[in-house]
Scaffold this motif. Structure first.
Motif, PDB file in Angstrom:
ATOM      1  N   THR A 151      24.173  20.283  45.050  1.00  0.00           N
ATOM      2  CA  THR A 151      23.597  19.221  44.321  1.00  0.00           C
ATOM      3  C   THR A 151      24.126  17.820  44.464  1.00  0.00           C
ATOM      4  O   THR A 151      25.218  17.681  44.889  1.00  0.00           O
ATOM      5  CB  THR A 151      23.356  19.637  42.800  1.00  0.00           C
ATOM      6  OG1 THR A 151      25.100  19.674  42.422  1.00  0.00           O
ATOM      7  CG2 THR A 151      22.806  21.067  42.654  1.00  0.00           C
ATOM      8  N   GLY A 152      23.194  16.829  44.201  1.00  0.00           N
ATOM      9  CA  GLY A 152      23.944  15.563  44.266  1.00  0.00           C
ATOM     10  C   GLY A 152      23.756  14.935  45.591  1.00  0.00           C
ATOM     11  O   GLY A 152      24.329  13.584  45.755  1.00  0.00           O
ATOM     12  N   ALA A 153      23.010  15.533  46.674  1.00  0.00           N
ATOM     13  CA  ALA A 153      22.838  14.859  48.061  1.00  0.00           C
ATOM     14  C   ALA A 153      22.071  13.713  47.760  1.00  0.00           C
ATOM     15  O   ALA A 153      20.996  13.460  46.658  1.00  0.00           O
ATOM     16  CB  ALA A 153      22.563  15.915  48.867  1.00  0.00           C
ATOM     17  N   PRO A 154      21.993  12.964  48.709  1.00  0.00           N
ATOM     18  CA  PRO A 154      21.493  11.503  48.714  1.00  0.00           C
ATOM     19  C   PRO A 154      19.679  11.705  49.095  1.00  0.00           C
ATOM     20  O   PRO A 154      19.669  12.641  50.129  1.00  0.00           O
ATOM     21  CB  PRO A 154      21.951  10.559  49.546  1.00  0.00           C
ATOM     22  CG  PRO A 154      22.787  11.509  50.712  1.00  0.00           C
ATOM     23  CD  PRO A 154      23.147  12.636  49.765  1.00  0.00           C
ATOM     24  N   VAL A 155      19.056  10.977  48.561  1.00  0.00           N
ATOM     25  CA  VAL A 155      17.550  10.758  49.603  1.00  0.00           C
ATOM     26  C   VAL A 155      17.292   9.348  49.339  1.00  0.00           C
ATOM     27  O   VAL A 155      17.437   8.534  48.511  1.00  0.00           O
ATOM     28  CB  VAL A 155      16.652  11.603  48.270  1.00  0.00           C
ATOM     29  CG1 VAL A 155      16.480  11.183  46.844  1.00  0.00           C
ATOM     30  CG2 VAL A 155      15.107  11.277  49.142  1.00  0.00           C
ATOM     31  N   LEU A 156      17.074   8.753  50.740  1.00  0.00           N
ATOM     32  CA  LEU A 156      16.504   7.545  50.759  1.00  0.00           C
ATOM     33  C   LEU A 156      15.098   7.429  50.455  1.00  0.00           C
ATOM     34  O   LEU A 156      14.230   8.184  51.214  1.00  0.00           O
ATOM     35  CB  LEU A 156      16.964   6.965  52.262  1.00  0.00           C
ATOM     36  CG  LEU A 156      18.406   6.663  52.307  1.00  0.00           C
ATOM     37  CD1 LEU A 156      18.309   6.315  53.945  1.00  0.00           C
ATOM     38  CD2 LEU A 156      18.544   5.093  51.605  1.00  0.00           C
ATOM     39  N   VAL A 157      14.593   6.387  49.891  1.00  0.00           N
ATOM     40  CA  VAL A 157      13.231   6.255  49.587  1.00  0.00           C
ATOM     41  C   VAL A 157      13.030   4.712  49.830  1.00  0.00           C
ATOM     42  O   VAL A 157      13.259   3.686  49.419  1.00  0.00           O
ATOM     43  CB  VAL A 157      12.917   6.249  47.937  1.00  0.00           C
ATOM     44  CG1 VAL A 157      11.660   6.112  47.564  1.00  0.00           C
ATOM     45  CG2 VAL A 157      13.436   7.831  47.358  1.00  0.00           C
ATOM     46  N   LEU A 158      12.054   4.458  50.802  1.00  0.00           N
ATOM     47  CA  LEU A 158      11.872   3.496  51.610  1.00  0.00           C
ATOM     48  C   LEU A 158      10.475   2.797  50.950  1.00  0.00           C
ATOM     49  O   LEU A 158       9.421   3.531  51.285  1.00  0.00           O
ATOM     50  CB  LEU A 158      11.949   3.510  53.114  1.00  0.00           C
ATOM     51  CG  LEU A 158      11.491   2.332  54.035  1.00  0.00           C
ATOM     52  CD1 LEU A 158      12.520   1.078  53.651  1.00  0.00           C
ATOM     53  CD2 LEU A 158      11.572   2.638  55.492  1.00  0.00           C
ATOM     54  N   THR A 159      10.286   1.658  50.551  1.00  0.00           N
ATOM     55  CA  THR A 159       9.120   1.253  49.643  1.00  0.00           C
ATOM     56  C   THR A 159       8.433   0.363  50.606  1.00  0.00           C
ATOM     57  O   THR A 159       7.552  -0.502  49.786  1.00  0.00           O
ATOM     58  CB  THR A 159       9.412   0.840  48.455  1.00  0.00           C
ATOM     59  OG1 THR A 159      10.402  -0.251  48.377  1.00  0.00           O
ATOM     60  CG2 THR A 159      10.013   1.909  47.575  1.00  0.00           C
ATOM     61  N   ALA A 160       8.668   0.216  51.801  1.00  0.00           N
ATOM     62  CA  ALA A 160       7.804  -1.188  52.495  1.00  0.00           C
ATOM     63  C   ALA A 160       6.175  -0.826  52.297  1.00  0.00           C
ATOM     64  O   ALA A 160       5.962   0.353  52.390  1.00  0.00           O
ATOM     65  CB  ALA A 160       8.178  -1.094  53.766  1.00  0.00           C
ATOM     66  N   PRO A 161       5.440  -1.713  52.238  1.00  0.00           N
ATOM     67  CA  PRO A 161       3.960  -1.478  52.150  1.00  0.00           C
ATOM     68  C   PRO A 161       3.145  -0.777  53.188  1.00  0.00           C
ATOM     69  O   PRO A 161       3.756  -0.918  54.472  1.00  0.00           O
ATOM     70  CB  PRO A 161       3.627  -3.013  51.801  1.00  0.00           C
ATOM     71  CG  PRO A 161       4.483  -3.671  52.502  1.00  0.00           C
ATOM     72  CD  PRO A 161       5.601  -3.308  52.182  1.00  0.00           C
ATOM     73  N   LYS A 162       2.200  -0.083  52.916  1.00  0.00           N
ATOM     74  CA  LYS A 162       1.665   0.387  54.244  1.00  0.00           C
ATOM     75  C   LYS A 162       1.071  -0.590  55.436  1.00  0.00           C
ATOM     76  O   LYS A 162       0.358  -1.687  55.077  1.00  0.00           O
ATOM     77  CB  LYS A 162      -0.015   0.960  53.783  1.00  0.00           C
ATOM     78  CG  LYS A 162      -0.681   1.686  54.741  1.00  0.00           C
ATOM     79  CD  LYS A 162      -0.200   3.149  54.725  1.00  0.00           C
ATOM     80  CE  LYS A 162      -1.373   4.015  55.474  1.00  0.00           C
ATOM     81  NZ  LYS A 162      -0.868   5.344  55.360  1.00  0.00           N
ATOM     82  N   GLY A 163       1.401  -0.185  56.587  1.00  0.00           N
ATOM     83  CA  GLY A 163       1.303  -1.446  57.580  1.00  0.00           C
ATOM     84  C   GLY A 163       2.244  -2.522  57.650  1.00  0.00           C
ATOM     85  O   GLY A 163       1.648  -3.417  58.237  1.00  0.00           O
ATOM     86  N   HIS A 164       3.267  -2.459  57.052  1.00  0.00           N
ATOM     87  CA  HIS A 164       4.522  -3.613  56.839  1.00  0.00           C
ATOM     88  C   HIS A 164       4.411  -4.149  58.405  1.00  0.00           C
ATOM     89  O   HIS A 164       4.631  -3.425  59.505  1.00  0.00           O
ATOM     90  CB  HIS A 164       5.571  -2.941  56.583  1.00  0.00           C
ATOM     91  CG  HIS A 164       6.673  -3.890  56.269  1.00  0.00           C
ATOM     92  ND1 HIS A 164       6.407  -5.052  55.600  1.00  0.00           N
ATOM     93  CD2 HIS A 164       8.053  -3.776  56.585  1.00  0.00           C
ATOM     94  CE1 HIS A 164       7.480  -5.858  55.502  1.00  0.00           C
ATOM     95  NE2 HIS A 164       8.526  -4.985  56.036  1.00  0.00           N
ATOM     96  N   THR A 165       4.399  -5.559  58.394  1.00  0.00           N
ATOM     97  CA  THR A 165       4.626  -6.133  59.428  1.00  0.00           C
ATOM     98  C   THR A 165       3.302  -6.487  60.266  1.00  0.00           C
ATOM     99  O   THR A 165       3.197  -7.425  61.238  1.00  0.00           O
ATOM    100  CB  THR A 165       5.733  -6.012  60.499  1.00  0.00           C
ATOM    101  OG1 THR A 165       5.240  -4.840  61.334  1.00  0.00           O
ATOM    102  CG2 THR A 165       6.925  -5.641  59.888  1.00  0.00           C
ATOM    103  N   GLY A 166       2.225  -5.854  59.787  1.00  0.00           N
ATOM    104  CA  GLY A 166       0.901  -6.134  60.423  1.00  0.00           C
ATOM    105  C   GLY A 166       0.020  -7.062  59.912  1.00  0.00           C
ATOM    106  O   GLY A 166       0.624  -7.953  58.756  1.00  0.00           O
TER     107      GLY A 166
END
Length: 685
Positions: free
Chosen positions: A266-281
């Motif tokens: 337990t305690g392992a990391p999880v990365l949550v990336l919240t960039a919007p749909k179609g970022h840079t488009g």
């Protein structure tokens, strides 16, 4: 020598590219993804014109930018030599453009000819042929570096867990999109690792959740939660969440690698990336918002070739990546891009070849076959909490299962673990009740598509037991075999041995086999054994004649069995017929591999089929499957009028084992009467 568990944070600190190189790599990946969707060729050093644009843009843009951001940050780690093995698992749907762009920029994507890896022609071929080129538009094993191609949303996290299991040198990184995060299989996988003993010799799993706010057609459930709830959600599941919009992903990745825990902890990391749909488009076109809307899922601009407003937006979009900074005039990525996206060394991480059990020492029981194989390592048995019920292990009541067993009450998790285990070169078996194995039909179908492209990786093996003949009303469904055989894939084997010894020998073969989906049907109560004089023929060809009438005598009826229960019933029926009329000329056949009845490279030859079932004789076949499953196989051989098939019939109400046999016309009395009527009918013709 056992593998060592790398310090992945230290490895990454040593090999990671500078921030400017990572940014350029991300821009190069994004440019190639958009170019594949929209352009007939890629002109990074020329002014874009409408003639450069495809008439019908196709593909998926929305998931590409966050996948590309992860690739740009992780590629140096994936390509890191010697210390270990980092494996990317593409779970986010429709990331084909990203995988192809990454393979081109790292030099792994080579064309059909012997030309240079990077060239103007190669770049134009990548862009112009999408999505109808030889690699297609989705992630498949044809793209270099792809270990797992998905095909349906859900399994990526559990597959990554299977890859890391018993592999301390491996780091598996599943990229999980908003849509995949909503599936039941992903939801179960977050806690599934708790079924493994903490502190085992496992590798690491670093989940990366691409929380862009939308699934295909609307807001995703996880993205509807505010950040503090997302944090609480993952904390409650036993993880350490690191949430970022991507601007500080470099820092957060470093933190995640420092926090890694072996699978099962337990305690392992999880990365949550919240960039919007179609970022840079593009943010909008003609006053219509695009960024962060469902329009970004595929091609946000529908016809920029003919629509001047859309063309201007497309030109600004592609120019925003400054492609002339990222590619040389001959189509190669610049040196700085290549430092962030290095080519993985061609030599695989060193592995000793696992010794296999002595093939000359045949096991006599399923338990013996399993323990023999487990003694040689690189093997796992997965089961949904049914091993004792299925009498598969020699352990007594209250004893813990052997360390090579993993039980969790979820068939889909068991399959995904098995898939990850076999896709990284190890052998495995899933044992399940017959009634619940069909839950995995779609997963098996998808994996068959993968096997067609990858070839000789260890086989996917299923042991199907607790058959519907014995079980309760709610535990009856032989549908998995029907679905697999309907695919008509030559890699499918459905083994139906006649007794426990034959089943054990077959299982021993399966656990060293490669390149197939093997299903072994075995009644856990099976105890009747038959002479082994024809066993080698059964194993070699898929079926054998056990007994036949006097030489040159005309066979009046062929009695054929499929599986152990039907072997017992048909043999008893044969004995009853001969007791009533000893002069009957009966041929007794057993089908050991049900898939051999049809037409496939491994199936019975025409001569062998005619030997088993002479053209003039009626045939009575008893099968543990639905009768139609066998008939569909036989249809490939021609007319089936002379074949009468009895097998499982769905009951109308709960009943006993004997009542189910009677309902399916598989009692000895029913078989005897059917056989007598068939003999009389054909004699009168």
């Amino acid at each position: 020598m056992p593998y060592l568990r790398p310090d992945w944070h230290r490895v990454h600190q040593r090999v990671r590219a500078c921030a400017d190189a990572v940014d350029q790599a991300w821009r190069a990946l994004n440019y190639l993804c958009a170019a594949q969707l929209y352009l007939q060729h890629a002109p990074p050093h020329h002014t874009l014109t409408p003639a450069d644009v495809k008439e019908s843009p196709q593909g998926h843009w929305g998931v590409s930018p966050p996948v590309n951001l992860a690739l740009a940050h992780l590629s140096t780690l994936i390509a890191a030599p010697s210390e270990g093995e980092a494996v990317l698992v593409h779970g986010a749907g429709h990331a084909g453009p990203s995988a192809l762009a990454h393979a081109y920029l790292t030099g792994a994507l080579r064309g059909a000819g012997s030309g240079p890896v990077w060239s103007t022609d190669a770049l134009n071929s990548l862009v112009g042929s999408f999505p109808e080129g030889r690699h297609g538009g989705e992630i498949t094993a044809l793209i270099p570096g792809i270990r797992y191609m998905g095909g349906q949303l859900g399994p990526a996290l559990a597959v990554a867990q299977g890859m890391a299991m018993d592999a301390p040198h491996r780091l598996a990184i599943p990229l999980i999109g908003d849509g995949e995060a909503e599936t039941g299989l992903t939801a179960a996988a977050w806690t599934a690792h708790r079924a493994l003993p903490e502190g085992g010799e496992h590798g690491h799993v670093l989940p990366v959740v691409l929380l862009n706010g939308l699934r295909m057609g609307g807001p995703s459930l996880l993205a509807s939660m505010p950040p503090h709830q997302v944090r609480s959600y993952f904390t409650g599941l036993g993880y350490t969440p690191l949430i970022t919009d991507g601007s500080d992903l470099r820092t957060e990745l470093d933190r995640a690698l420092q926090l890694l825990r072996p699978l099962g902890s337990t305690g392992a990391p999880v990365l949550v990336l919240t960039a919007p749909k179609g970022h840079t488009g593009p943010a909008s076109v003609k006053g219509r918002p695009l960024l962060g809307t469902p329009a970004m899922h595929k091609t946000p601009l529908s016809d920029p070739r003919s629509d001047p407003d859309e063309f201007r937006v497309l030109a600004r979009w592609l120019a925003s990546y400054h492609p002339a900074e990222l590619f040389t005039h001959d189509g190669a990525p610049t040196r700085k891009v290549r430092t962030a996206l290095p080519t993985k060394p061609s030599a695989p991480h060193p592995r000793s070849r696992t010794p296999m059990p002595d093939a000359t020492r045949s096991p006599n029981t399923i338990s013996e076959a399993l323990t023999n194989r487990a003694a040689h390592g690189a093997f796992r048995l997965f089961s949904p909490d049914e091993l004792r019920s299925n009498r598969l292990l020699p352990t007594g009541q209250g004893e813990p299962p052997p360390p090579w067993v993993a039980e969790i009450l979820n068939e889909e998790i068991c399959h995904a673990w098995l898939q990850g285990y076999t896709e990284t070169g190890r052998h495995a078996l899933l044992a399940s009740y017959e009634a619940f194995a069909p839950i995995n039909t779609s997963l098996l179908t998808q994996h068959l598509k993968h096997l067609r492209l990858t070839g000789e990786q260890p086989s996917v093996n299923y042991l199907i037991t607790s058959l519907g003949w014995r079980n309760t009303y709610t535990h009856r469904n032989p549908g998995l075999v029907t679905s697999l055989l309907e695919i008509r894939d030559p890699r499918v084997r459905v083994y139906t041995p006649a007794d426990p010894i034959r089943a054990a020998r077959t299982l021993a073969h399966m656990l060293t086999d490669r390149g197939h989906v093997n299903v072994l049907i075995y009644d856990k109560y099976s105890s009747t054994t038959f002479p082994l004089e024809h066993a080698l023929t059964e194993e070699a060809t898929g079926a054998a004649v056990w007994t036949q009438g006097p030489q040159h005598a005309v066979t009046q009826l062929v009695l054929a069995s499929v599986g152990d229960l039907c072997a017992r019933q048909i043999s008893a029926g044969q004995q009853a017929l001969l007791e009533h009329d000893p002069k009957l000329v009966l041929r007794r056949v057993h089908v050991h591999d049900l898939s051999a009845l049809g037409r496939a490279p491994h199936a019975l030859s025409d001569n062998d089929f005619t030997h088993l079932f002479p053209a003039h004789a009626p045939v009575l076949i008893a099968t543990p499957t639905y009768p139609g499953t066998v008939r569909n196989c036989l249809h490939e051989r021609g007319p089936t009028d002379r074949f009468h098939i009895v097998g499982y019939r769905e009951p109308t109400r709960p009943g006993t084992h004997g009542e189910q046999l009677a309902h399916s016309a598989l009692t000895v009395e029913a078989l005897r009467e059917r056989a007598r009527s068939m003999i009389e009918e054909y004699q009168g013709c």
